[in-house]
Design an enzyme around this catalytic site. Sequence first.
Site, short mmCIF file in Angstrom:
data_model
loop_
_atom_site.label_atom_id
_atom_site.label_comp_id
_atom_site.label_asym_id
_atom_site.label_seq_id
_atom_site.Cartn_x
_atom_site.Cartn_y
_atom_site.Cartn_z
N ASN A 1 -62.90 -6.91 11.83
CA ASN A 1 -62.25 -7.54 10.89
C ASN A 1 -61.46 -6.13 10.23
O ASN A 1 -61.39 -5.06 11.01
CB ASN A 1 -63.19 -7.73 9.82
CG ASN A 1 -63.98 -6.60 9.40
OD1 ASN A 1 -63.84 -5.59 8.78
ND2 ASN A 1 -65.55 -6.76 9.65
N ASP B 1 -70.68 -10.39 11.03
CA ASP B 1 -71.88 -11.18 10.85
C ASP B 1 -72.67 -11.62 12.03
O ASP B 1 -73.71 -12.25 12.34
CB ASP B 1 -71.68 -12.58 10.01
CG ASP B 1 -71.48 -12.18 8.29
OD1 ASP B 1 -72.23 -11.27 8.12
OD2 ASP B 1 -70.74 -12.83 7.93
N LYS C 1 -75.53 -13.50 -3.87
CA LYS C 1 -75.53 -12.45 -2.72
C LYS C 1 -76.49 -11.39 -3.39
O LYS C 1 -77.53 -10.84 -2.87
CB LYS C 1 -74.52 -11.94 -2.24
CG LYS C 1 -73.85 -12.26 -1.08
CD LYS C 1 -72.58 -11.87 -0.71
CE LYS C 1 -71.85 -12.86 0.15
NZ LYS C 1 -70.57 -12.69 0.62
N LYS D 1 -80.11 -10.59 -1.71
CA LYS D 1 -80.27 -9.31 -0.96
C LYS D 1 -81.02 -8.21 -1.78
O LYS D 1 -81.19 -7.20 -1.47
CB LYS D 1 -79.05 -8.75 -0.47
CG LYS D 1 -78.29 -9.84 0.33
CD LYS D 1 -77.13 -9.39 1.30
CE LYS D 1 -76.47 -10.38 1.88
NZ LYS D 1 -75.46 -9.80 2.94
N LYS E 1 -63.97 -6.22 32.93
CA LYS E 1 -62.97 -6.72 32.23
C LYS E 1 -62.88 -8.27 32.28
O LYS E 1 -62.88 -8.65 33.60
CB LYS E 1 -61.82 -6.06 32.31
CG LYS E 1 -60.55 -6.70 31.45
CD LYS E 1 -59.41 -5.76 31.44
CE LYS E 1 -58.21 -6.45 30.59
NZ LYS E 1 -56.91 -6.39 31.52
N PHE F 1 -71.74 -4.74 -1.60
CA PHE F 1 -70.54 -5.29 -1.90
C PHE F 1 -70.26 -6.62 -1.58
O PHE F 1 -71.06 -7.31 -0.68
CB PHE F 1 -69.32 -4.59 -1.02
CG PHE F 1 -68.88 -3.21 -1.79
CD1 PHE F 1 -69.77 -2.10 -1.92
CD2 PHE F 1 -67.78 -2.97 -2.05
CE1 PHE F 1 -69.39 -1.07 -2.75
CE2 PHE F 1 -67.15 -1.92 -2.78
CZ PHE F 1 -68.10 -0.98 -3.14
#
Length: 401
Positions: free
Chosen positions: A205, A274, A333, A337, A284, A319
Amino acid sequence: MKTIVLGISGGIAAYKSAQLTSELIKKGYDVEVIMTQNATQFISPLTFETLTKHPVLTHTFQSIHPESVEHIRIAKRADVFVIVPATANCIAKIAHGLADDMLSTTFLAAQCPKIICPAMNTAMYQNPITQHNLQLCASYGIQIIKPQQGLLACGDNGEGKLADIDHILQHIEAACTPSLLDGLSIMISAGPTQEAFDPVRFLSNPSSGKMGYALAKVAQQLGAKVTLVSGPVQLPPPINVLLKQVKSAQEMFDTIKQHYKDQDIIIKAAAVSDYRPTTIHDEKIKKTEDKLSLTLVKNPDILAYLGEHKLPHQILCGFAMESEDLLTNAKEKMIRKNCDMLVANHLKMEGAGFQGDTNIASILQGEKIESFEKMTKEELAHIILHKLYTLYKGKEEKSIC
Ligand code: CTP
């Protein structure tokens, strides 16, 4: 009692310093005010004398305590020296070490942490000369609280409006406690993770790691022993920090499991992937087929693990970056958590999210939600660490009782 020396230079935002003074006094600080001659055109010294119960200094040779040299006496008293507002002229003087009035002379003599809060017309602020002067000030260790965008007194709309008083206040408080985190161990995770599926390709990301690195830098400056567990980023490592470089979520998990028991505060700022591909090909993958399917498997949720295995004295901060229903998702969340605090930011808001130098955050603690204006990631790091410290101390006091 800590002493804040408040310098006021001559801009229209000078009137806002009265509110700042009042807030500082309410919080128990002793405030000494120095005004430039131009500042006295905007607001009367009497306002500050009434609020602070001290004479206001406006002239270099004003002698209030004849037994001592006034600017040196004040400079020595200061625990923090803040200039609100700092005009372009005032910034230029400070940047070049000029001492031609009471404010600039005392500022030069002071050895405490120093903060300046620029406020001026947009063109004056954005002028490369002012920007260069601000960089010079920063290079001398002076903290700069950036102005906001907004409608200015001159009628222009743009950058140059004095930062929020509440925001300035938080920075003064943070600067008053430079060794706030002395003796504490803090682990921070930062950056993205990379989930490989062949030797040259991976899923990831766009996280730059800037928020986590800002937290590590500020925590170290505040005296903490910092362990930074970082995914692959293009940032120089902060000084005096134990850096653990990882690539995948599994590696991040393994590293964090190794170190988490030694920590007092853990902040999970990393953007962990995730899912990971079920298979990592040794060679490859060749593009022989028109379509390629990847099967993904869930990665361990590191924050949830830390929440489940939290030691009694530990404070855990997560976060959340959301693209919809920010606060509802963030709160869910935080509870799921088992975090003590959660920093939420909206992916679609300009000035927040991946890559940039700024963030727009809401901080959740139990039922409490505080939303902040756009600020630099470093400024936000100060606020986050301050709040985590308060939570840590609260837990410590409870356990003693
Ligand atoms: N996190 C983690 N391990 C994961 C995923 C997330 O430790 N495998 C942590 C992040 O570092 C962050 C918090 O969990 O502190 C929230 O991350 P986020 O990606 O917003 O939430 P997810 O739990 O992944 O939920 P979703 O993607 O469904 O929004």
